[in-house]
Scaffold this active site. Structure first.
Site, mmCIF file in Angstrom:
data_model
loop_
_atom_site.group_PDB
_atom_site.id
_atom_site.type_symbol
_atom_site.label_atom_id
_atom_site.label_comp_id
_atom_site.label_asym_id
_atom_site.label_seq_id
_atom_site.Cartn_x
_atom_site.Cartn_y
_atom_site.Cartn_z
ATOM 1 N N ASP A 492 41.347 -17.691 39.241
ATOM 2 C CA ASP A 492 41.408 -18.611 40.249
ATOM 3 C C ASP A 492 41.684 -17.666 41.632
ATOM 4 O O ASP A 492 43.075 -16.988 41.600
ATOM 5 C CB ASP A 492 42.228 -19.999 40.316
ATOM 6 C CG ASP A 492 41.940 -20.831 41.680
ATOM 7 O OD1 ASP A 492 41.013 -21.422 41.274
ATOM 8 O OD2 ASP A 492 42.611 -20.780 42.425
ATOM 9 N N ASN A 500 38.525 -19.233 53.610
ATOM 10 C CA ASN A 500 37.320 -19.530 54.200
ATOM 11 C C ASN A 500 37.709 -20.102 55.475
ATOM 12 O O ASN A 500 36.740 -19.644 56.370
ATOM 13 C CB ASN A 500 36.698 -20.751 53.210
ATOM 14 C CG ASN A 500 35.549 -20.369 52.349
ATOM 15 O OD1 ASN A 500 34.991 -19.249 52.638
ATOM 16 N ND2 ASN A 500 35.201 -21.141 51.355
ATOM 17 N N ASP A 509 31.748 -16.031 50.856
ATOM 18 C CA ASP A 509 30.806 -15.982 49.945
ATOM 19 C C ASP A 509 31.026 -14.277 49.321
ATOM 20 O O ASP A 509 30.604 -13.860 47.980
ATOM 21 C CB ASP A 509 29.279 -15.974 50.364
ATOM 22 C CG ASP A 509 29.142 -17.616 50.431
ATOM 23 O OD1 ASP A 509 29.976 -18.333 49.856
ATOM 24 O OD2 ASP A 509 28.212 -18.003 51.051
ATOM 25 N N GLU A 536 35.991 -21.513 43.887
ATOM 26 C CA GLU A 536 36.593 -20.032 43.406
ATOM 27 C C GLU A 536 37.134 -19.816 42.304
ATOM 28 O O GLU A 536 37.989 -18.843 42.014
ATOM 29 C CB GLU A 536 37.737 -20.148 44.471
ATOM 30 C CG GLU A 536 38.883 -20.935 44.397
ATOM 31 C CD GLU A 536 38.938 -22.214 44.974
ATOM 32 O OE1 GLU A 536 39.834 -22.981 44.999
ATOM 33 O OE2 GLU A 536 37.772 -22.716 45.030
#
Length: 634
Positions: A492, A500, A509, A536
């Site tokens: 993770d 983000n 991304d 993620e």
């Protein structure tokens, strides 16, 4: 000229008579079928309207019930934030809450929980410690003050399912003080739904927004708590609207149903009212069959009379016209078709090739006639095609359809689809095979691309969740048979949401693609699988790998992500993008009562522990068990 015109009219007379008979029969059947289908649609529309009324009423009832709970919860929160959560205040509130529960049947329980997850009033329904429960963690981690409707949970004392509504209360300094929790029993909702008689096999279900069933009538005890998030109601974009008609086959009891769904505008609830489609249409079907039998009988009578008339008209001209027409049709179809038409003799050489061979295989017809029919077929497909042709030559098969690779003069190799049919002499003996072949190369390429898309994550290029789940089951079964070990890493990206927010979704991304490349680089064996598990989070399946090997790979991945040097200023611990990893390994043959889910849960617990321990680290499930044992010993 007059005699020639008369003969032409006479020759066309059977066709006109047959067309009239067919048109008459088709018109009668079409009008009757349209009328019956319109009646069926009317029945379905009526059922949809009835289900819509039921769904709206029961959605309002669910909202009113939660409003009732919330009004009490708001009052308790206000008292706690004004008077504090001391014993005296809690004792008074406990009496008030118990009296409210007794007075209002739909309230299953109302309770107060402190900031450590301990009950300050009588627990009543769920347990004594709620630190790990979803609604408690929600309020503990979120400063939002509105009501939170949680997923249904099971009463540990009497086994009943309840749905929770909770609010956070704060201490005087504004920090988290605890939770006020109220519940409604799923049985109460189910019994309430019994009042609505909408059919013998009807059903009413209240579903949480994430797909878990809160209450259902009938068979509430059987279906409450089941997750239906993978059904079209939750997956199809066309159904993500406030409400509407919904025809489906129930995943719960297999019945085809006509329904209306209504999504609550204020709570994460979906109300689905359904009626069994077969039961609904049974009266219409019975009446329609009776009426259509009369219509079919009438059509048959007309058809028989018409057939006798046409036969009389055709008798003098059938044989000659049939032979001429057969030859003309074959030539017309073969010469004008975009498909390649070939005729293969018993010696397996081409006797006829249509002009479209240039487009299909790149050679002209005169270059192919007389050559072996199977000469250009790929050796890997040749045995299959040869076997079919041999069977057709022996008269064991009348027709067949094959897909195979064939040489092309310019393009190297193409995929062809051929439909073959035996031809016979007048005495019935087989004299060859006619094959109609078309180029399906682009179709095969599209099939290959679609198969890839079905198992690949489009952003990272790794396997998607569906492919991961399939391979996990396969590798578990293989490890069980081989008595070998199986390991799993859950990975993770730390603080990805803040990444983000800070750098934007395109950068997010790009970050996920970089992490995916690092993970993919560690899949060095054919059996290893790297997948995007969701968001993620990534997963890595390692067959025939023990805990030590899993830990080595996991640590390499962790260091590689950190050493990639991707700046992440909101990750205060390092200033760079890092990842937390949880690993687990087991030997399926030694865990007979466990299944594939146990391995995922063990790796997930280890990942959660790694996050709790500060992130940017790897924890194995064995380490988690040791820590828990040590903590319980202390």
């Amino acid at each position: 000229m007059g005699a020639a015109s008369q003969r032409a009219g006479w020759n066309r007379l059977p066709l006109r008579a047959a067309a009239f008979v067919v048109l008459t029969c088709a018109t009668i059947l079409g009008v009757s079928a349209w009328r019956e289908w319109a009646a069926r649609d009317a029945v379905l529309r009526g059922a949809e309207a009835e289900m819509a009324n039921v769904a709206r009423s029961l959605t309002q009832h669910a909202e009113d019930s939660l409003d009732l709970l919330d009004s009490g919860v708001v009052g308790v929160v206000s008292r706690l934030e004004v008077d504090g959560a001391g014993p005296a205040t809690v004792t008074k509130l406990d009496k008030v809450l118990e009296a409210r529960k007794t007075a209002i049947a739909r309230i299953n329980s109302v309770a107060i929980i402190d900031d450590q997850g301990n009950w300050l009033t009588s627990p009543g329904t769920i347990g004594s410690t709620l630190t790990d429960d979803g609604f408690f963690r929600y309020h503990q981690l979120s400063a939002k003050r509105e009501a939170h409707v949680g997923r249904p949970v099971k009463n540990q004392e009497d086994g009943q399912w309840v749905v929770t509504l909770s609010r956070r209360f704060n201490k005087p300094d504004g920090s988290f003080g605890g939770v006020v929790l109220a519940t409604i029993s799923a049985n109460y909702l189910s019994h309430f739904y019994e009042q609505f008689e909408i059919g013998r096999n009807s059903a009413v279900a209240l579903v949480h927004g994430d797909g878990m069933i809160i209450a259902r009538n009938p068979s509430n005890d059987k279906f409450v708590g089941r997750n239906v998030a993978d059904t079209p109601l939750f997956r199809d974009a066309s159904l993500q609207r406030p409400g509407g008609a919904y025809h489906f086959r129930s995943p719960l009891d297999g019945a085809e149903r006509v329904s209306f769904f209504k999504r609550s505008s204020r709570y994460p609830l979906v109300l689905l009212a359904t009626v069994d489609k077969d039961e609904l249409l049974a009266p219409w079907r019975e009446a329609a069959i009776s009426r259509m039998l009369y219509v079919v009988a009438l059509v048959l009578m007309i058809a028989i009379i018409g057939a006798v008339l046409v036969r009389q008209l055709q008798r003098g001209q059938r044989m000659a016209a049939a032979l001429t027409e057969k030859e003309a049709h074959f030539r017309l179809l073969a010469e004008g078709s975009s498909d390649m038409v070939t005729r293969i003799g018993l010696d397996e050489r081409l006797r006829y090739v249509s002009p479209s061979s240039v487009r299909v295989v790149g050679w002209r017809a005169n270059q192919l006639i007389g050559t072996p029919a199977l000469a250009g077929i790929n050796p890997e497909d040749l045995l299959q095609v040869q076997a079919i042709v041999d069977a057709m030559k022996r008269g064991e098969k009348e027709e067949a359809r094959l897909v195979y690779r064939n040489a092309h003069q310019e393009n190297g190799e193409v995929w062809l689809e051929s439909t073959m049919r035996v031809t016979r002499k007048d005495n019935g003996r087989v004299d060859g095979v006619v094959a109609i072949s078309r180029d399906i190369t682009e179709h095969k390429k599209l099939e290959t691309r679609l198969e890839t898309l079905a198992i690949e994550d489009s952003l990272t290029g790794l396997a998607n969740r569906r492919r991961f789940d399939e391979r996990l089951k396969e590798e578990w079964a293989r490890a069980y048979r081989d008595r070998s070990s199986l390991a799993l890493l859950m990975i993770d990206v730390d603080h990805f949401k803040s990444y983000n927010d800070e750098y934007g979704h395109p950068a997010g991304d790009a970050c996920l693609r970089l992490v995916a490349q690092i993970i993919a680089a560690e899949t060095q064996r054919p059996g290893d699988l790297a997948a995007r598990y969701g968001g993620e989070e990534f997963a890595m399946l390692l067959p025939n790998t023990d805990a030590a090997g899993c830990a080595r790979i996991g640590d390499r991945i962790r260091r590689a992500i950190r050493e990639a040097g991707l700046v992440h200023t909101t990750n205060h611990a390092t200033g760079y993008v890092t990842a937390s990893l949880g690993g687990a390994a087991c030997r399926p043959v030694l865990e007979r009562t466990a299944g594939v889910v146990s391995l995922v849960e063990a790796a997930d617990r280890a990942l959660y522990t790694a996050k709790e321990a500060g992130r940017n680290r790897l924890m194995m499930s064995g380490e988690v068990a040791s820590l828990m044992a040590k903590a319980s010993g202390q």
